[in-house]
Scaffold this motif. Structure first.
Motif, PDB file in Angstrom:
ATOM      1  N   TYR A   1      -8.252  15.096   3.198  1.00  0.00           N
ATOM      2  CA  TYR A   1      -9.028  14.056   2.522  1.00  0.00           C
ATOM      3  C   TYR A   1      -8.120  12.931   2.047  1.00  0.00           C
ATOM      4  CZ  TYR A   1     -12.493  17.783   2.445  1.00  0.00           C
ATOM      5  OH  TYR A   1     -13.361  18.790   2.813  1.00  0.00           O
ATOM      6  N   LEU A   2      -8.705  11.752   2.029  1.00  0.00           N
ATOM      7  CA  LEU A   2      -8.016  10.565   1.538  1.00  0.00           C
ATOM      8  C   LEU A   2      -8.896   9.908   0.485  1.00  0.00           C
ATOM      9  CD1 LEU A   2      -5.699   8.491   1.692  1.00  0.00           C
ATOM     10  CD2 LEU A   2      -6.969   7.358   3.540  1.00  0.00           C
ATOM     11  N   ILE A   3      -8.332   9.726  -0.695  1.00  0.00           N
ATOM     12  CA  ILE A   3      -9.048   9.081  -1.806  1.00  0.00           C
ATOM     13  C   ILE A   3      -8.624   7.610  -1.850  1.00  0.00           C
ATOM     14  CG2 ILE A   3      -9.411   9.083  -4.304  1.00  0.00           C
ATOM     15  CD1 ILE A   3      -8.503  12.091  -4.191  1.00  0.00           C
ATOM     16  N   ILE A   4      -9.609   6.716  -1.776  1.00  0.00           N
ATOM     17  CA  ILE A   4      -9.294   5.284  -1.717  1.00  0.00           C
ATOM     18  C   ILE A   4     -10.082   4.516  -2.763  1.00  0.00           C
ATOM     19  CG2 ILE A   4      -9.186   3.231  -0.268  1.00  0.00           C
ATOM     20  CD1 ILE A   4      -9.338   5.000   2.174  1.00  0.00           C
ATOM     21  N   PRO A   5      -9.402   3.909  -3.732  1.00  0.00           N
ATOM     22  CA  PRO A   5     -10.105   2.992  -4.639  1.00  0.00           C
ATOM     23  C   PRO A   5     -10.257   1.620  -3.984  1.00  0.00           C
ATOM     24  CG  PRO A   5      -7.815   3.243  -5.323  1.00  0.00           C
ATOM     25  CD  PRO A   5      -8.012   4.148  -4.131  1.00  0.00           C
ATOM     26  N   ASP A   6     -11.478   1.140  -3.911  1.00  0.00           N
ATOM     27  CA  ASP A   6     -11.772  -0.198  -3.394  1.00  0.00           C
ATOM     28  C   ASP A   6     -12.100  -1.082  -4.593  1.00  0.00           C
ATOM     29  OD1 ASP A   6     -12.690  -2.485  -2.215  1.00  0.00           O
ATOM     30  OD2 ASP A   6     -14.459  -1.576  -1.285  1.00  0.00           O
TER      31      ASP A   6
ATOM     32  N   ILE B   1       0.857  -1.185   0.000  1.00  0.00           N
ATOM     33  CA  ILE B   1       0.000   0.000   0.000  1.00  0.00           C
ATOM     34  C   ILE B   1       0.892   1.233   0.000  1.00  0.00           C
ATOM     35  CG2 ILE B   1      -1.547   1.411   1.420  1.00  0.00           C
ATOM     36  CD1 ILE B   1      -2.911  -1.134   2.330  1.00  0.00           C
ATOM     37  N   ARG B   2       0.587   2.186  -0.880  1.00  0.00           N
ATOM     38  CA  ARG B   2       1.288   3.462  -0.897  1.00  0.00           C
ATOM     39  C   ARG B   2       0.266   4.576  -0.676  1.00  0.00           C
ATOM     40  NH1 ARG B   2       2.499   1.652  -5.745  1.00  0.00           N
ATOM     41  NH2 ARG B   2       1.926   3.605  -6.781  1.00  0.00           N
ATOM     42  N   ILE B   3       0.665   5.559   0.098  1.00  0.00           N
ATOM     43  CA  ILE B   3      -0.168   6.741   0.291  1.00  0.00           C
ATOM     44  C   ILE B   3       0.654   7.949  -0.129  1.00  0.00           C
ATOM     45  CG2 ILE B   3      -1.387   8.187   1.954  1.00  0.00           C
ATOM     46  CD1 ILE B   3      -2.048   5.713   3.519  1.00  0.00           C
ATOM     47  N   GLU B   4       0.136   8.690  -1.102  1.00  0.00           N
ATOM     48  CA  GLU B   4       0.876   9.807  -1.680  1.00  0.00           C
ATOM     49  C   GLU B   4       0.040  11.079  -1.658  1.00  0.00           C
ATOM     50  OE1 GLU B   4       1.810   8.555  -5.609  1.00  0.00           O
ATOM     51  OE2 GLU B   4       3.096   6.878  -4.972  1.00  0.00           O
TER      52      GLU B   4
ATOM     53  N   PHE C   1      -4.596  13.187   0.066  1.00  0.00           N
ATOM     54  CA  PHE C   1      -3.779  12.009  -0.182  1.00  0.00           C
ATOM     55  C   PHE C   1      -4.574  10.977  -0.966  1.00  0.00           C
ATOM     56  CE2 PHE C   1      -2.209  13.896   3.743  1.00  0.00           C
ATOM     57  CZ  PHE C   1      -0.839  13.959   3.506  1.00  0.00           C
ATOM     58  N   ILE C   2      -3.854  10.137  -1.682  1.00  0.00           N
ATOM     59  CA  ILE C   2      -4.487   9.047  -2.408  1.00  0.00           C
ATOM     60  C   ILE C   2      -3.817   7.743  -2.025  1.00  0.00           C
ATOM     61  CG2 ILE C   2      -2.982   9.325  -4.438  1.00  0.00           C
ATOM     62  CD1 ILE C   2      -5.426   8.432  -6.135  1.00  0.00           C
ATOM     63  N   CYS C   3      -4.620   6.719  -1.871  1.00  0.00           N
ATOM     64  CA  CYS C   3      -4.108   5.388  -1.569  1.00  0.00           C
ATOM     65  C   CYS C   3      -3.933   4.622  -2.875  1.00  0.00           C
ATOM     66  CB  CYS C   3      -5.079   4.646  -0.651  1.00  0.00           C
ATOM     67  SG  CYS C   3      -4.637   2.919  -0.384  1.00  0.00           S
ATOM     68  N   LYS C   4      -2.766   4.025  -3.056  1.00  0.00           N
ATOM     69  CA  LYS C   4      -2.492   3.255  -4.260  1.00  0.00           C
ATOM     70  C   LYS C   4      -2.125   1.824  -3.877  1.00  0.00           C
ATOM     71  CE  LYS C   4      -0.945   7.169  -7.057  1.00  0.00           C
ATOM     72  NZ  LYS C   4       0.140   7.724  -7.925  1.00  0.00           N
ATOM     73  N   THR C   5      -2.879   0.875  -4.401  1.00  0.00           N
ATOM     74  CA  THR C   5      -2.600  -0.531  -4.169  1.00  0.00           C
ATOM     75  C   THR C   5      -3.297  -1.365  -5.229  1.00  0.00           C
ATOM     76  OG1 THR C   5      -2.742  -2.357  -2.572  1.00  0.00           O
ATOM     77  CG2 THR C   5      -4.580  -0.809  -2.609  1.00  0.00           C
TER      78      THR C   5
END
Length: 241
Positions: free
Chosen positions: A137-142, A121-124, A205-209
């Protein structure tokens, strides 16, 4: 979900065999959740149980049984190795000592899942660094549920035993459907912030995984933990994760 508790360990000695099977059934349930990659709340509960057992053994030295009074044999049931103890002068320490390696074994399994997910998991940050990062805010693709989530977070410090501890509160603002190969996640997330957000100059921030794992039980708790670590590093003037 079944939960282990202090009563299971300290029930009367004459109920030892019954207690062993109750504990074994609960641990089997925990193990099955791990095999489905469902990490929480089981992993946190196991840590609490292990800390409790350590505390009982360290604070109560009289809770002990001479090794010569215990006969052990290895038995394998439900995919878990257990030790059945026997002896006429057994006390409550027997059930604690019997259960401890089982709990530790499952904790090792849970730790392996945690570390694998954490490393993938990366958070950028996706906008110029704001001077104030305690809320944003945190943007998370599920991808498992084909949803894009917009999370509002708030970080704060509080004292715990005279030591500063950082906490993180999160709130789901909205979610929308996405395609698995969606290439405009960042743009969609920023549009959601424009539409639903109310913070002025927030951190974003955006979560990338690429992981497709249970979201509530595994991904989201670790995402929150990783964001909290990132915010802590920012507050310490270390701008990397």
């Amino acid at each position: 979900m079944l939960e282990l508790n202090l009563e299971s360990y300290l029930s009367p000695v004459e109920d030892k065999e019954l207690n062993q099977y109750k504990i074994l059934a609960q641990l089997k349930n925990y193990s099955e959740l791990f095999r489905k990659n469902k990490l929480y709340p089981t992993f946190a509960q196991l840590n609490q149980i292990n800390n409790l057992l350590n505390s009982l053994l360290s604070k109560h030295p009289l809770i002990s049984v001479p090794a010569s009074n215990i006969k052990t044999s290895s038995v394998k049931k439900a995919g878990i190795n257990i030790l059945n103890g026997s002896g006429e002068n057994e006390d409550t320490s027997d059930i604690i000592k019997w259960a401890k390696p089982l709990v530790e074994s499952l904790m090792t399994e849970g730790q392996a899942i945690y570390e694998f997910v954490h490393c993938n998991i990366r958070i950028e940050s996706i906008k110029p660094e704001p001077s104030y990062k305690e809320e944003g805010y945190l943007i998370i693709p599920d991808y498992g549920n084909l949803q894009l989530l917009l999370i509002e977070y708030q970080s704060s410090l509080f004292d715990s035993n005279n030591k500063p501890v950082r906490s993180l509160k999160t709130k789901l603002l909205t979610q929308i459907s996405i395609m698995h190969n969606e290439s405009a996640i960042t743009e969609l997330g920023l549009n959601l912030i424009y539409k639903y957000g109310s913070l002025v100059n927030p951190a974003v921030f955006i979560c990338k995984t690429d992981l497709d794992l249970p979201f509530r039980e595994t991904l989201f708790p670790i995402i929150k933990s990783k964001l909290l670590s990132l915010l802590t590093q920012y507050s310490s003037k270390s701008y990397y994760l």
